[in-house]
Structures are given as structure tokens and as C-alpha cells.
Design a protein around this motif. Structure first.
Motif, PDB file in Angstrom:
ATOM      1  N   MET A 165       0.838  -1.185   0.000  1.00 49.29           N
ATOM      2  CA  MET A 165       0.000   0.000   0.000  1.00 49.29           C
ATOM      3  C   MET A 165       0.879   1.243   0.000  1.00 49.29           C
ATOM      4  SD  MET A 165      -3.025  -1.114  -0.232  1.00 49.29           S
ATOM      5  CE  MET A 165      -3.989   0.360   0.118  1.00 49.29           C
ATOM      6  N   THR A 166       0.248   2.415  -0.122  1.00 52.46           N
ATOM      7  CA  THR A 166       1.008   3.641  -0.224  1.00 52.46           C
ATOM      8  C   THR A 166       1.558   4.044   1.133  1.00 52.46           C
ATOM      9  OG1 THR A 166      -0.963   4.964   0.119  1.00 52.46           O
ATOM     10  CG2 THR A 166      -0.398   4.422  -2.150  1.00 52.46           C
ATOM     11  N   ASP A 167       2.656   4.838   1.133  1.00 56.94           N
ATOM     12  CA  ASP A 167       3.242   5.363   2.345  1.00 56.94           C
ATOM     13  C   ASP A 167       3.882   6.695   2.025  1.00 56.94           C
ATOM     14  OD1 ASP A 167       5.712   4.849   1.100  1.00 56.94           O
ATOM     15  OD2 ASP A 167       5.849   2.871   2.025  1.00 56.94           O
ATOM     16  N   SER A 168       4.678   7.196   2.960  1.00 58.02           N
ATOM     17  CA  SER A 168       5.268   8.517   2.782  1.00 58.02           C
ATOM     18  C   SER A 168       6.255   8.567   1.628  1.00 58.02           C
ATOM     19  CB  SER A 168       5.973   8.944   4.078  1.00 58.02           C
ATOM     20  OG  SER A 168       6.987   8.003   4.411  1.00 58.02           O
ATOM     21  N   ASN A 169       6.687   7.401   1.124  1.00 56.81           N
ATOM     22  CA  ASN A 169       7.635   7.370   0.020  1.00 56.81           C
ATOM     23  C   ASN A 169       6.950   7.389  -1.347  1.00 56.81           C
ATOM     24  OD1 ASN A 169       9.944   7.184   1.706  1.00 56.81           O
ATOM     25  ND2 ASN A 169       9.520   4.997   2.032  1.00 56.81           N
ATOM     26  N   THR A 170       5.622   7.362  -1.353  1.00 56.87           N
ATOM     27  CA  THR A 170       4.907   7.384  -2.617  1.00 56.87           C
ATOM     28  C   THR A 170       5.180   8.698  -3.342  1.00 56.87           C
ATOM     29  OG1 THR A 170       3.150   5.990  -1.706  1.00 56.87           O
ATOM     30  CG2 THR A 170       2.650   7.219  -3.708  1.00 56.87           C
ATOM     31  N   PRO A 171       5.526   8.650  -4.629  1.00 56.16           N
ATOM     32  CA  PRO A 171       5.835   9.871  -5.379  1.00 56.16           C
ATOM     33  C   PRO A 171       4.586  10.702  -5.635  1.00 56.16           C
ATOM     34  CG  PRO A 171       5.754   7.992  -6.843  1.00 56.16           C
ATOM     35  CD  PRO A 171       5.631   7.444  -5.448  1.00 56.16           C
ATOM     36  N   PRO A 172       4.750  11.940  -6.126  1.00 54.26           N
ATOM     37  CA  PRO A 172       3.576  12.782  -6.412  1.00 54.26           C
ATOM     38  C   PRO A 172       2.618  12.108  -7.387  1.00 54.26           C
ATOM     39  CG  PRO A 172       5.597  14.075  -6.493  1.00 54.26           C
ATOM     40  CD  PRO A 172       6.017  12.633  -6.375  1.00 54.26           C
TER      41      PRO A 172
ATOM     42  N   ALA B 166       3.226   8.830 -14.451  1.00 56.38           N
ATOM     43  CA  ALA B 166       3.749   9.387 -15.703  1.00 56.38           C
ATOM     44  C   ALA B 166       2.970  10.615 -16.163  1.00 56.38           C
ATOM     45  CB  ALA B 166       3.730   8.317 -16.795  1.00 56.38           C
ATOM     46  N   GLN B 167       1.780  10.827 -15.597  1.00 61.64           N
ATOM     47  CA  GLN B 167       0.992  12.008 -15.973  1.00 61.64           C
ATOM     48  C   GLN B 167       1.640  13.293 -15.483  1.00 61.64           C
ATOM     49  OE1 GLN B 167      -3.315  11.672 -15.584  1.00 61.64           O
ATOM     50  NE2 GLN B 167      -3.401  13.686 -14.628  1.00 61.64           N
ATOM     51  N   VAL B 168       2.339  13.227 -14.339  1.00 60.78           N
ATOM     52  CA  VAL B 168       2.877  14.453 -13.733  1.00 60.78           C
ATOM     53  C   VAL B 168       4.374  14.369 -13.424  1.00 60.78           C
ATOM     54  CG1 VAL B 168       0.667  15.136 -12.730  1.00 60.78           C
ATOM     55  CG2 VAL B 168       2.217  13.656 -11.408  1.00 60.78           C
ATOM     56  N   HIS B 169       4.986  13.216 -13.617  1.00 63.95           N
ATOM     57  CA  HIS B 169       6.399  13.073 -13.261  1.00 63.95           C
ATOM     58  C   HIS B 169       7.270  14.015 -14.100  1.00 63.95           C
ATOM     59  CE1 HIS B 169       9.992  11.192 -11.722  1.00 63.95           C
ATOM     60  NE2 HIS B 169      10.413  10.968 -12.947  1.00 63.95           N
TER      61      HIS B 169
ATOM     62  N   ASP C 109      -6.296  12.107 -16.526  1.00 63.68           N
ATOM     63  CA  ASP C 109      -6.278  13.264 -17.416  1.00 63.68           C
ATOM     64  C   ASP C 109      -5.361  12.919 -18.580  1.00 63.68           C
ATOM     65  OD1 ASP C 109      -5.997  15.681 -18.736  1.00 63.68           O
ATOM     66  OD2 ASP C 109      -5.773  16.874 -16.918  1.00 63.68           O
ATOM     67  N   ALA C 110      -5.918  12.246 -19.580  1.00 66.50           N
ATOM     68  CA  ALA C 110      -5.102  11.767 -20.699  1.00 66.50           C
ATOM     69  C   ALA C 110      -4.411  12.894 -21.472  1.00 66.50           C
ATOM     70  CB  ALA C 110      -5.948  10.911 -21.636  1.00 66.50           C
ATOM     71  N   PRO C 111      -5.075  14.035 -21.746  1.00 69.93           N
ATOM     72  CA  PRO C 111      -4.366  15.114 -22.452  1.00 69.93           C
ATOM     73  C   PRO C 111      -3.125  15.582 -21.702  1.00 69.93           C
ATOM     74  CG  PRO C 111      -6.731  15.495 -22.544  1.00 69.93           C
ATOM     75  CD  PRO C 111      -6.528  14.348 -21.599  1.00 69.93           C
ATOM     76  N   ALA C 112      -3.231  15.746 -20.381  1.00 69.27           N
ATOM     77  CA  ALA C 112      -2.069  16.168 -19.598  1.00 69.27           C
ATOM     78  C   ALA C 112      -0.986  15.095 -19.619  1.00 69.27           C
ATOM     79  CB  ALA C 112      -2.488  16.462 -18.165  1.00 69.27           C
ATOM     80  N   ALA C 113      -1.397  13.842 -19.529  1.00 71.03           N
ATOM     81  CA  ALA C 113      -0.423  12.752 -19.495  1.00 71.03           C
ATOM     82  C   ALA C 113       0.374  12.672 -20.786  1.00 71.03           C
ATOM     83  CB  ALA C 113      -1.141  11.427 -19.233  1.00 71.03           C
TER      84      ALA C 113
ATOM     85  N   ARG D 224       6.685  15.810 -24.100  1.00 71.55           N
ATOM     86  CA  ARG D 224       7.802  16.685 -23.719  1.00 71.55           C
ATOM     87  C   ARG D 224       9.063  15.892 -23.422  1.00 71.55           C
ATOM     88  NH1 ARG D 224       3.654  19.686 -21.151  1.00 71.55           N
ATOM     89  NH2 ARG D 224       3.908  18.483 -19.212  1.00 71.55           N
ATOM     90  N   ALA D 225       8.889  14.671 -22.941  1.00 72.68           N
ATOM     91  CA  ALA D 225      10.046  13.839 -22.603  1.00 72.68           C
ATOM     92  C   ALA D 225      10.707  13.224 -23.828  1.00 72.68           C
ATOM     93  CB  ALA D 225       9.617  12.736 -21.636  1.00 72.68           C
TER      94      ALA D 225
END
Length: 284
Positions: A1-8, A113-116, A137-141, A147-148
């Protein structure tokens, strides 16, 4: 499960995080070989389209247990591959398998990958085998992924065609319905979210990609070596469809599923027809 190490994580992807970093991700990690075997018929055409050069830098989106990332790294012998996914367990498995296979040019990260913040204009090729269909949000992703990519860099996706062209989805839903009306899937995100060619072209073009092409691929999907094996696998994967059923109706649904599996048993195991889009695009 998620914890404090989960990325944005973007708020629109929180439900996906709960699923893939929870029970769903654990199920896939425990049965990684079976999921890879299921879509193996698409593997060669997918990588032929990716055309990964020996010096390529490859991004694998929604890499899961990392089979496609590791295969990309093997092709990019003088380059490297990065696999990203929301699932902690699948990323951990991918790392173990890469170490076992002694692949030094591959890394795995748990990111959205949408915001990384990928390095801009870094990758020669971005690939995704059934992993790019779940963005909130597929357009943002896809703008972030574009861009990458370097100028002229390529995007290669394998996505599902509509459900009525995928025999397996129709058969399983019919079996699990057991005569009742199943709730409709949400409009997005879901496995069919990239199934409309016109919407895919508009989405990728608006993200800064060009030369968008879709190829129609058809192949059998493998679900198990025999009826019992396939029924156990699918009833575990889609067991949520049985949660609101009483014992008798649940038993009837599973009997329906077994009967369908028996109808699709071949000398090569239980197989159903499937249809995917092989999507290719290029950064302008």
C-alpha cells in the motif's frame, strides 16, 4: 500500500494508485508470467514497430513487471531503458527480474507518468503495452510524455479495441452477469479509453505529436492450460463482479464461466479472440 515514500500522484489518478498499489497490483505481480503469456501473440509486432536502436533511450509507461522494459533494454545494448508504474510490488518484481537477468542498462521507478518531471527531450522512444489507457487526465499525461521525447522521437502503444471486438471481455461479462444487468464501466479511465481511433488522433495531436497511425491487430489471448486453470485465474482477476451475488447466483456465474472456458479450450490451452490497436506517433 502507499506510504510517505509514494511519489507525487495527480488527484485524477488516486483511484488507479489505490488499485495498482493495492490488491490489483499484488494480483498482477503474483501472476506476472500468466499476464505476459496472455498477450504474447502481440509481442513481436509491438517491438517491430518500436524499432529500438542499439543506442536508444527508452521510456516504458505502465511497465508492470517489466517484461517490455527488459526486452527494450536488450535491444538498446548501448542505450538504456526506464520503466515506470504505479505499483510498488510490480516495480519491485521488475527490479528483481532485471537483476536476475543481469541487465545493467535498465531501471524502474514508481511514478505517475501524468505528472512526473521526466527530463525534457530525453527519450528516443516511449512505449506502452496496455499501460497508457488508465490516465485520469489523458491530455495532460500525453503532453507530459511528449515533452520527454526528443524532436522526432516516437511513441508506440498497444491498446485495446472496443469491447465488442474482444471476445474475451464480452464472454466474461456475460458469464459473470448470471442473468443480471452489470453496471456499465465508467467513461474514463478504463481499458477501452483509447479504443476510438478519431479520439486517439485528436488526443495525441493536441499533445504535440504528429503522424498518428493506428494498425488493426487481431490475435488469440491465452488464459490457462485447461478449464480449471483458466477459470481460477479469471475468477480471481474479475472477482469483484461476483461480490454482490448470493451463493446460488455466484455458483451459477462460475458455472457459466467454466462452460465458456470449455468452449474455448484448444490444444494450446484456453484461448479467446482479441483485437488491439498498434498506435504510432512522432514528436513534431
Amino acid at each position: 500500500m502507499t506510504d510517505s515514500n509514494t511519489p507525487p500522484i495527480d488527484p485524477s489518478n488516486q483511484e488507479q494508485l489505490r488499485a495498482w498499489d493495492g490488491d490489483q497490483g499484488a494480483y498482477w505481480a503474483a501472476r506476472a508470467d500468466r499476464f505476459n503469456e496472455g498477450v504474447a501473440s502481440y509481442h513481436d509486432e509491438f517491438f517491430a514497430a518500436a524499432a529500438i536502436e542499439p543506442t536508444a533511450r527508452v521510456l516504458d509507461i505502465g511497465c508492470g513487471s517489466g517484461q517490455t522494459t527488459r526486452d527494450a533494454a536488450r535491444r538498446a545494448k548501448k542505450g538504456w531503458a526506464l520503466g515506470v508504474d504505479l505499483s510498488t510490488r510490480m516495480i519491485e518484481l521488475a527490479r528483481r527480474l532485471a537483476a536476475r537477468e543481469q541487465l545493467a542498462n535498465v531501471t524502474f521507478e514508481q511514478v505517475d507518468a501524468q505528472v512526473h518531471a521526466f527530463p525534457e527531450e530525453c527519450f528516443d522512444v516511449a512505449i506502452s503495452r496496455h499501460g497508457a489507457m488508465f490516465f485520469g487526465d489523458a491530455p495532460a499525461a500525453f503532453a507530459n510524455i511528449a515533452r520527454a521525447l526528443r524532436r522526432g522521437g516516437r511513441l508506440v502503444l498497444l491498446t485495446w479495441q472496443p469491447s465488442d471486438r474482444n471476445e474475451w471481455t464480452t464472454a466474461f461479462r456475460t458469464a459473470f452477469a448470471a442473468g443480471r444487468e452489470l453496471p456499465a464501466r465508467p467513461a474514463t479511465p478504463n481499458p477501452a479509453s483509447l479504443s476510438d481511433p478519431d479520439q486517439v488522433r485528436e488526443l495525441l495531436t493536441s499533445a504535440g505529436l504528429t503522424d498518428v497511425r493506428l494498425a488493426d491487430l487481431r490475435a488469440p489471448m491465452y488464459f490457462g492450460r485447461d478449464v480449471d486453470d483458466a477459470t481460477e485465474f479469471i475468477s480471481g482477476q474479475f472477482g469483484w463482479m461476483l461480490n454482490d451475488l448470493d451463493a446460488d447466483t455466484r455458483a451459477r456465474a462460475l458455472d457459466n464461466l467454466r462452460a465458456s472456458m470449455a468452449d474455448h479450450l484448444t490444444e494450446h490451452g484456453v484461448r479467446y479472440g482479441s483485437a488491439a490497436w498498434l498506435i504510432q506517433a512522432r514528436r513534431a
